[in-house]
Motif scaffolding. Structure first.
Motif, PDB file in Angstrom:
ATOM      1  N   UNK A  48       0.816  -1.222   0.000  1.00 33.71           N
ATOM      2  CA  UNK A  48       0.000   0.000   0.000  1.00 33.71           C
ATOM      3  C   UNK A  48       0.850   1.273   0.000  1.00 33.71           C
ATOM      4  N   UNK A  49       2.130   1.148   0.346  1.00 35.46           N
ATOM      5  CA  UNK A  49       3.012   2.329   0.390  1.00 35.46           C
ATOM      6  C   UNK A  49       3.102   2.953  -0.997  1.00 35.46           C
ATOM      7  N   UNK A  50       2.903   4.280  -1.061  1.00 35.87           N
ATOM      8  CA  UNK A  50       2.961   4.956  -2.366  1.00 35.87           C
ATOM      9  C   UNK A  50       4.321   5.606  -2.615  1.00 35.87           C
ATOM     10  N   UNK A  68      15.201   1.255  -2.442  1.00 25.57           N
ATOM     11  CA  UNK A  68      14.810   1.409  -3.853  1.00 25.57           C
ATOM     12  C   UNK A  68      14.195   0.111  -4.370  1.00 25.57           C
ATOM     13  N   UNK A  69      13.125   0.269  -5.150  1.00 26.69           N
ATOM     14  CA  UNK A  69      12.465  -0.894  -5.749  1.00 26.69           C
ATOM     15  C   UNK A  69      12.562  -0.778  -7.274  1.00 26.69           C
ATOM     16  N   UNK A  70      12.508  -1.906  -7.975  1.00 29.58           N
ATOM     17  CA  UNK A  70      12.746  -1.849  -9.434  1.00 29.58           C
ATOM     18  C   UNK A  70      11.518  -1.444 -10.254  1.00 29.58           C
ATOM     19  N   UNK A  71      10.671  -0.576  -9.723  1.00 25.96           N
ATOM     20  CA  UNK A  71       9.463  -0.155 -10.442  1.00 25.96           C
ATOM     21  C   UNK A  71       9.597   1.285 -10.927  1.00 25.96           C
ATOM     22  N   UNK A  72       8.688   1.654 -11.855  1.00 32.54           N
ATOM     23  CA  UNK A  72       8.719   3.030 -12.366  1.00 32.54           C
ATOM     24  C   UNK A  72       8.037   3.971 -11.362  1.00 32.54           C
ATOM     25  N   UNK A  73       6.883   3.522 -10.831  1.00 34.46           N
ATOM     26  CA  UNK A  73       6.156   4.313  -9.834  1.00 34.46           C
ATOM     27  C   UNK A  73       6.170   3.574  -8.514  1.00 34.46           C
ATOM     28  N   UNK A  74       5.904   4.315  -7.443  1.00 37.88           N
ATOM     29  CA  UNK A  74       5.912   3.712  -6.096  1.00 37.88           C
ATOM     30  C   UNK A  74       7.171   2.861  -5.917  1.00 37.88           C
ATOM     31  N   UNK A  75       8.303   3.491  -6.212  1.00 40.90           N
ATOM     32  CA  UNK A  75       9.534   2.703  -6.282  1.00 40.90           C
ATOM     33  C   UNK A  75      10.474   2.887  -5.090  1.00 40.90           C
ATOM     34  N   UNK A  76       9.959   3.415  -3.987  1.00 40.74           N
ATOM     35  CA  UNK A  76      10.754   3.439  -2.760  1.00 40.74           C
ATOM     36  C   UNK A  76       9.855   3.032  -1.588  1.00 40.74           C
ATOM     37  N   UNK A  77      10.469   2.432  -0.594  1.00 42.92           N
ATOM     38  CA  UNK A  77       9.708   1.993   0.579  1.00 42.92           C
ATOM     39  C   UNK A  77      10.613   2.183   1.811  1.00 42.92           C
ATOM     40  N   UNK A  95       1.872   9.503   7.405  1.00 37.95           N
ATOM     41  CA  UNK A  95       1.621   8.597   6.269  1.00 37.95           C
ATOM     42  C   UNK A  95       0.218   8.839   5.697  1.00 37.95           C
ATOM     43  N   UNK A  96       0.101   9.134   4.404  1.00 35.79           N
ATOM     44  CA  UNK A  96      -1.188   9.525   3.843  1.00 35.79           C
ATOM     45  C   UNK A  96      -2.086   8.393   3.366  1.00 35.79           C
ATOM     46  N   UNK A  97      -1.618   7.159   3.383  1.00 33.99           N
ATOM     47  CA  UNK A  97      -2.444   6.100   2.784  1.00 33.99           C
ATOM     48  C   UNK A  97      -3.663   5.771   3.652  1.00 33.99           C
ATOM     49  N   UNK A  98      -4.767   5.488   2.968  1.00 34.37           N
ATOM     50  CA  UNK A  98      -6.034   5.190   3.652  1.00 34.37           C
ATOM     51  C   UNK A  98      -6.663   3.933   3.051  1.00 34.37           C
ATOM     52  N   UNK A  99      -7.453   3.167   3.768  1.00 33.43           N
ATOM     53  CA  UNK A  99      -7.836   3.385   5.174  1.00 33.43           C
ATOM     54  C   UNK A  99      -6.726   3.012   6.158  1.00 33.43           C
ATOM     55  N   UNK A 100      -5.749   2.205   5.693  1.00 33.98           N
ATOM     56  CA  UNK A 100      -4.671   1.804   6.603  1.00 33.98           C
ATOM     57  C   UNK A 100      -3.417   2.594   6.296  1.00 33.98           C
ATOM     58  N   UNK A 101      -2.697   2.994   7.320  1.00 34.09           N
ATOM     59  CA  UNK A 101      -1.388   3.626   7.132  1.00 34.09           C
ATOM     60  C   UNK A 101      -0.402   2.544   6.694  1.00 34.09           C
TER      61      UNK A 101
END
Ligand code: SF4
Ligand code: SF4
Length: 168
Positions: A48-50, A68-77, A95-101
């Motif tokens: 869910x992390x953006x 770093x993650x190997x994606x184009x978007x949402x590529x860090x966690x 943390x802005x993600x909803x409904x769960x952080x």
């Protein structure tokens, strides 16, 4: 009098041997006092992390490192160095993600005892281990989206070209 003194001292020494004083307890093997509002270690949801980086930016102690993650978007966690963290909970608050952080202080793990040396600062990490199957599925999805976008662009260009020919 001397005999009484010797007896008292002997008793004191015997008591010291018989009853362990708190200073000699090895607390590594004892359950720690866990307050009801204890925050504890982080749980990070990589699905869910953006990757907005807000948790990292707000952290007052620099305990967070973005993996770093190997994606184009949402590529860090985020990953958290618990030895440096002060458990303020700001990362969870922001943390802005909803409904769960996507990052929460879960209340788990309270056995983080170190020798207090600088090198011990690397002993306790909250790492994010992502299964290869998840990475493959996300990469596949990204590739499908790229192909779809390319096809749409081509279709639009062809339509524009056709419109041009009609108006000429
Ligand atoms: S709880 Fe506070 S110190 Fe720990 S990682 Fe989050 S923001 Fe940083
Ligand atoms: S604030 Fe939340 S969504 Fe943003 S990077 Fe941190 S965990 Fe991910």
């Amino acid at each position: 009098m001397i005999l009484l003194d010797i007896l008292k001292r002997t008793l004191r020494v015997a008591k010291a041997f018989a009853i362990k004083s708190p200073a000699t307890k090895d607390i590594r093997f004892e359950a720690m006092h866990n307050p009801s509002r204890y925050r504890g270690e982080h749980k990070i949801n990589y699905e869910t992390c953006i990757g907005c980086d807000s948790c990292n930016k707000i952290c007052p102690t620099g305990a967070i490192t973005m993996k770093k993650l190997p994606f184009k978007k949402q590529n860090i966690v985020p990953e958290v160095n618990l030895s440096v963290c002060v458990f303020c909970g700001l990362c969870e608050d922001v943390c802005p993600t909803k409904p769960e952080k996507s990052i929460v202080l879960s209340g788990g793990r309270y056995d983080m005892l170190t020798g207090g040396w600088h090198k011990d600062q690397q002993d306790f990490w909250e790492n994010v281990d992502i299964p290869q199957s998840y990475i493959d599925a996300r990469l596949e999805k990204e590739e499908a989206a790229r192909v779809k976008k390319e096809l749409l662009a081509k279709k639009k260009a062809a339509e524009l070209e056709a419109n041009k020919e009609v108006t000429q």
